[in-house]
Design a protein around this motif. Structure first.
Motif, PDB file in Angstrom:
ATOM      1  N   LEU B  83       3.761   1.820 -14.014  1.00 42.32           N
ATOM      2  CA  LEU B  83       3.622   1.630 -12.566  1.00 42.32           C
ATOM      3  C   LEU B  83       4.949   1.932 -11.866  1.00 42.32           C
ATOM      4  CD1 LEU B  83       1.498  -1.667 -12.406  1.00 42.32           C
ATOM      5  CD2 LEU B  83       0.773   0.616 -11.641  1.00 42.32           C
ATOM      6  N   SER B  84       6.040   1.552 -12.524  1.00 38.52           N
ATOM      7  CA  SER B  84       7.362   1.821 -11.963  1.00 38.52           C
ATOM      8  C   SER B  84       7.578   3.319 -11.758  1.00 38.52           C
ATOM      9  CB  SER B  84       8.422   1.228 -12.901  1.00 38.52           C
ATOM     10  OG  SER B  84       9.691   1.757 -12.631  1.00 38.52           O
ATOM     11  N   GLU B  85       7.190   4.108 -12.770  1.00 40.98           N
ATOM     12  CA  GLU B  85       7.298   5.570 -12.633  1.00 40.98           C
ATOM     13  C   GLU B  85       6.420   6.071 -11.490  1.00 40.98           C
ATOM     14  OE1 GLU B  85       7.567   6.014 -17.493  1.00 40.98           O
ATOM     15  OE2 GLU B  85       6.023   7.145 -16.399  1.00 40.98           O
ATOM     16  N   LEU B  86       5.169   5.588 -11.455  1.00 40.24           N
ATOM     17  CA  LEU B  86       4.234   6.078 -10.431  1.00 40.24           C
ATOM     18  C   LEU B  86       4.710   5.714  -9.024  1.00 40.24           C
ATOM     19  CD1 LEU B  86       0.836   5.255 -12.198  1.00 40.24           C
ATOM     20  CD2 LEU B  86       1.787   7.531 -11.746  1.00 40.24           C
ATOM     21  N   ALA B  87       5.460   4.626  -8.918  1.00 44.29           N
ATOM     22  CA  ALA B  87       5.956   4.188  -7.605  1.00 44.29           C
ATOM     23  C   ALA B  87       7.265   4.880  -7.235  1.00 44.29           C
ATOM     24  CB  ALA B  87       6.127   2.676  -7.598  1.00 44.29           C
ATOM     25  N   GLY B  88       7.566   5.969  -7.926  1.00 43.62           N
ATOM     26  CA  GLY B  88       8.769   6.715  -7.566  1.00 43.62           C
ATOM     27  C   GLY B  88      10.020   6.215  -8.279  1.00 43.62           C
ATOM     28  N   TYR B 156       7.008  -6.120  -1.727  1.00 45.10           N
ATOM     29  CA  TYR B 156       5.820  -5.267  -1.704  1.00 45.10           C
ATOM     30  C   TYR B 156       6.195  -3.876  -2.219  1.00 45.10           C
ATOM     31  CZ  TYR B 156       2.962  -8.396   1.280  1.00 45.10           C
ATOM     32  OH  TYR B 156       2.218  -9.437   1.784  1.00 45.10           O
ATOM     33  N   ILE B 157       5.249  -3.236  -2.897  1.00 44.38           N
ATOM     34  CA  ILE B 157       5.485  -1.902  -3.454  1.00 44.38           C
ATOM     35  C   ILE B 157       4.463  -0.915  -2.881  1.00 44.38           C
ATOM     36  CG2 ILE B 157       5.705  -0.538  -5.561  1.00 44.38           C
ATOM     37  CD1 ILE B 157       7.844  -2.686  -5.319  1.00 44.38           C
ATOM     38  N   GLY B 158       4.795  -0.340  -1.721  1.00 45.34           N
ATOM     39  CA  GLY B 158       3.918   0.672  -1.122  1.00 45.34           C
ATOM     40  C   GLY B 158       3.921   1.963  -1.928  1.00 45.34           C
ATOM     41  N   GLY B 159       4.944   2.117  -2.787  1.00 41.23           N
ATOM     42  CA  GLY B 159       5.078   3.334  -3.595  1.00 41.23           C
ATOM     43  C   GLY B 159       3.870   3.622  -4.479  1.00 41.23           C
ATOM     44  N   ASP B 175     -15.046   3.112  -8.851  1.00 45.71           N
ATOM     45  CA  ASP B 175     -15.201   3.796  -7.565  1.00 45.71           C
ATOM     46  C   ASP B 175     -15.153   2.789  -6.419  1.00 45.71           C
ATOM     47  OD1 ASP B 175     -15.409   6.309  -8.550  1.00 45.71           O
ATOM     48  OD2 ASP B 175     -17.475   6.645  -7.902  1.00 45.71           O
ATOM     49  N   ARG B 176     -14.688   3.243  -5.268  1.00 49.21           N
ATOM     50  CA  ARG B 176     -14.629   2.397  -4.067  1.00 49.21           C
ATOM     51  C   ARG B 176     -13.618   1.272  -4.212  1.00 49.21           C
ATOM     52  NH1 ARG B 176     -19.954   3.120  -5.258  1.00 49.21           N
ATOM     53  NH2 ARG B 176     -21.039   4.613  -3.904  1.00 49.21           N
ATOM     54  N   CYS B 177     -12.557   1.530  -4.965  1.00 46.93           N
ATOM     55  CA  CYS B 177     -11.523   0.531  -5.198  1.00 46.93           C
ATOM     56  C   CYS B 177     -10.178   1.248  -5.150  1.00 46.93           C
ATOM     57  CB  CYS B 177     -11.769  -0.113  -6.562  1.00 46.93           C
ATOM     58  SG  CYS B 177     -10.918  -1.651  -6.792  1.00 46.93           S
ATOM     59  N   PHE B 178      -9.229   0.716  -4.383  1.00 45.52           N
ATOM     60  CA  PHE B 178      -7.987   1.447  -4.071  1.00 45.52           C
ATOM     61  C   PHE B 178      -6.815   0.462  -4.102  1.00 45.52           C
ATOM     62  CE2 PHE B 178      -5.438   2.311  -0.006  1.00 45.52           C
ATOM     63  CZ  PHE B 178      -4.552   3.203  -0.591  1.00 45.52           C
ATOM     64  N   ALA B 179      -5.768   0.816  -4.841  1.00 44.82           N
ATOM     65  CA  ALA B 179      -4.577  -0.035  -4.914  1.00 44.82           C
ATOM     66  C   ALA B 179      -3.748   0.156  -3.640  1.00 44.82           C
ATOM     67  CB  ALA B 179      -3.749   0.313  -6.142  1.00 44.82           C
ATOM     68  N   VAL B 180      -3.824  -0.806  -2.737  1.00 47.47           N
ATOM     69  CA  VAL B 180      -3.170  -0.675  -1.434  1.00 47.47           C
ATOM     70  C   VAL B 180      -1.654  -0.780  -1.594  1.00 47.47           C
ATOM     71  CG1 VAL B 180      -3.081  -1.527   0.930  1.00 47.47           C
ATOM     72  CG2 VAL B 180      -5.190  -1.742  -0.378  1.00 47.47           C
ATOM     73  N   PHE B 181      -1.220  -1.751  -2.371  1.00 44.08           N
ATOM     74  CA  PHE B 181       0.212  -1.898  -2.680  1.00 44.08           C
ATOM     75  C   PHE B 181       0.363  -2.829  -3.870  1.00 44.08           C
ATOM     76  CE2 PHE B 181      -0.814  -4.432   1.197  1.00 44.08           C
ATOM     77  CZ  PHE B 181      -0.919  -5.671   0.593  1.00 44.08           C
ATOM     78  N   GLY B 182       1.511  -2.758  -4.497  1.00 51.17           N
ATOM     79  CA  GLY B 182       1.861  -3.717  -5.535  1.00 51.17           C
ATOM     80  C   GLY B 182       2.728  -4.818  -4.954  1.00 51.17           C
ATOM     81  N   MET B 183       3.077  -5.768  -5.796  1.00 46.27           N
ATOM     82  CA  MET B 183       3.968  -6.850  -5.373  1.00 46.27           C
ATOM     83  C   MET B 183       4.688  -7.376  -6.623  1.00 46.27           C
ATOM     84  SD  MET B 183       2.884 -10.458  -3.542  1.00 46.27           S
ATOM     85  CE  MET B 183       2.392  -9.788  -1.938  1.00 46.27           C
TER      86      MET B 183
END
Lengths: 273, 273
Positions: B83-88, B156-159, B175-183
């Motif tokens: 997740l850290s990589e995916l968040a930039g 918060y992790i908008g990345g 489907d129909r499920c979206f990770a808005v942000f991490g924390m």
């Protein structure tokens, strides 16, 4: 901060179906006591209250410190009455002494950038619109909990999205500014007490390591029963949660005009690229 | 709840430019103390902590009780690292002991409706997507304040929105499920203390009765100076707020790939009608 009984709150929140009693052994009851208040006393808010709520809201997280939200506090009876109509005739919008209208606001950022010679075309993208909506919601919820810590009651008013352009005109919103929801604020009328609404079992919304929908039907079934018990206790004539909620999103005709929200947002200056 | 000095917090939040000292005379300092924490101790969270945060989140308001959000708690070091990589490449995502990923979740509602023979086409509309994003943000912020009341830190992790499909795959989202942000959640590393970030003057974000942009340039100018003072005190080499923020939304190229968020959401099952 609050004199509520923590264990009683947990029982009310999760009903018979769910929860280990020690779940919230250390949590301040403030975080468990919310109920939507729709009956208010006339008592005005003490001086400095809105200032305090705004300070709480501004202290919350905001994406990259963009601070892409604003709030309009409405105390004028005439404007509250008009907002009440626009929200589908919700009487508490007219009767609560204060209405806070929380705005997804990219106009300030756009203007500040323009004043520095930066064209800021990024604000035209869905991503930055979402940032502003999320910023507004996070700010609003900090204000909401702050209000409840001051013994005030509140209810969010999503009904303002029934008529986004009319709300924008009424409140004089600039382009790139959208009223995400309202919030009634006032002292609860204790002769018409609001009740804690049960929620889905934790296992239905909380997943460990990965999303796991395996037990979903079972959780929803248990909660459907719990919802019927709650409606009955409130003398509400309502079908169980899954049917009632499914009907809320049955199709465009069930969205109270909000099926045209994308078009309304385009007109308000959000191309949502 | 907190041992902070309220007046000191207000000064840190609004700097020299702004605020009457009595603004928050009655407000619990919890609502003013937030700072984004990016350095954590190894100390694990006490048993029952996530349960408590989820209970706080579920106690928050949710539009029409649809409860259109979920949360995935990630403790696996491997998943946090990915997740850290995916968040930039945000290192604190890997180092914080717990990552809470907050989901806009219409899959549960859609399934519950389908099980009742309701087709629930309304979930395909932008409005209902927004409901789920707002629900997730409100729930998350209640959990955030609850965490801070327990002396935990967070950011918060908008990345995660840089790579929505990859995050969805990693966490097994339907489907129909979206990770808005991490924390990120954990105990702050006191050897690397985080600081309160000043915000815009209240008058820039709070409008009475109607939106009023008249004083905006002046407020932003004052805040630009305040932001420079803050960056200097933190030895951060950064331009003033209006330039730094304007550059964040300069154009599609400045959005870290999120200029294609609409397309990603379509693929994740949100047509956004």
């Amino acid at each position: 901060m609050n004199m509520y009984d923590r264990d009683a709150l947990v029982r009310e929140r999760y009903g018979e179906a769910s929860v280990e009693a020690n779940l919230s052994a250390v949590l301040d009851p403030l975080f468990l006591q919310h109920r939507s208040v729709r009956a208010y006393r006339d008592t005005p808010l003490p001086e400095g209250t809105i200032e305090s709520l705004v300070a709480a809201a501004q202290s919350a997280s905001t994406s990259s410190n963009l601070q892409a939200w604003s709030v309009v506090s409405v105390e004028s009876a005439e404007t509250r009455s008009r907002l009440s109509e626009l929200a589908g005739g919700q009487k508490h919008v007219a009767s609560a002494p204060v209405q806070l209208v929380w705005l997804a606001d990219l106009s300030r950022l756009h203007q500040a950038a323009a004043d520095q010679g930066i064209s800021a075309e990024g604000v035209d993208y869905l991503e930055v619109f979402l940032v502003s909506v999320i910023d507004a919601a996070i700010a609003a919820q900090s204000a909401a909990l702050a209000a409840e810590s001051l013994d005030l009651g509140l209810v969010y008013i999503g009904g303002l999205r029934n008529h986004p352009e009319e709300v924008a005109e009424l409140l004089g919103l600039p382009d790139r500014c959208f009223a995400v929801f309202g919030m009634c604020i006032g002292y609860p009328d204790e002769t018409k007490p609001a009740h804690i609404k049960p929620r889905l079992p934790q296992a239905a919304v909380w997943h460990r390591e990965k999303y796991d929908a395996a037990g979903l039907a079972e959780h929803v079934e248990a909660y459907d029963l719990e919802s019927l018990r709650f409606y009955q206790s409130q003398n509400m004539d309502r079908k169980q949660w899954s049917i009632h909620s499914g009907n809320r999103v049955r199709g465009p005709e069930s969205l109270n005009g909000r099926d045209r929200l994308a078009e309304a947002l385009n007109r308000l200056g959000f191309p949502l690229r």
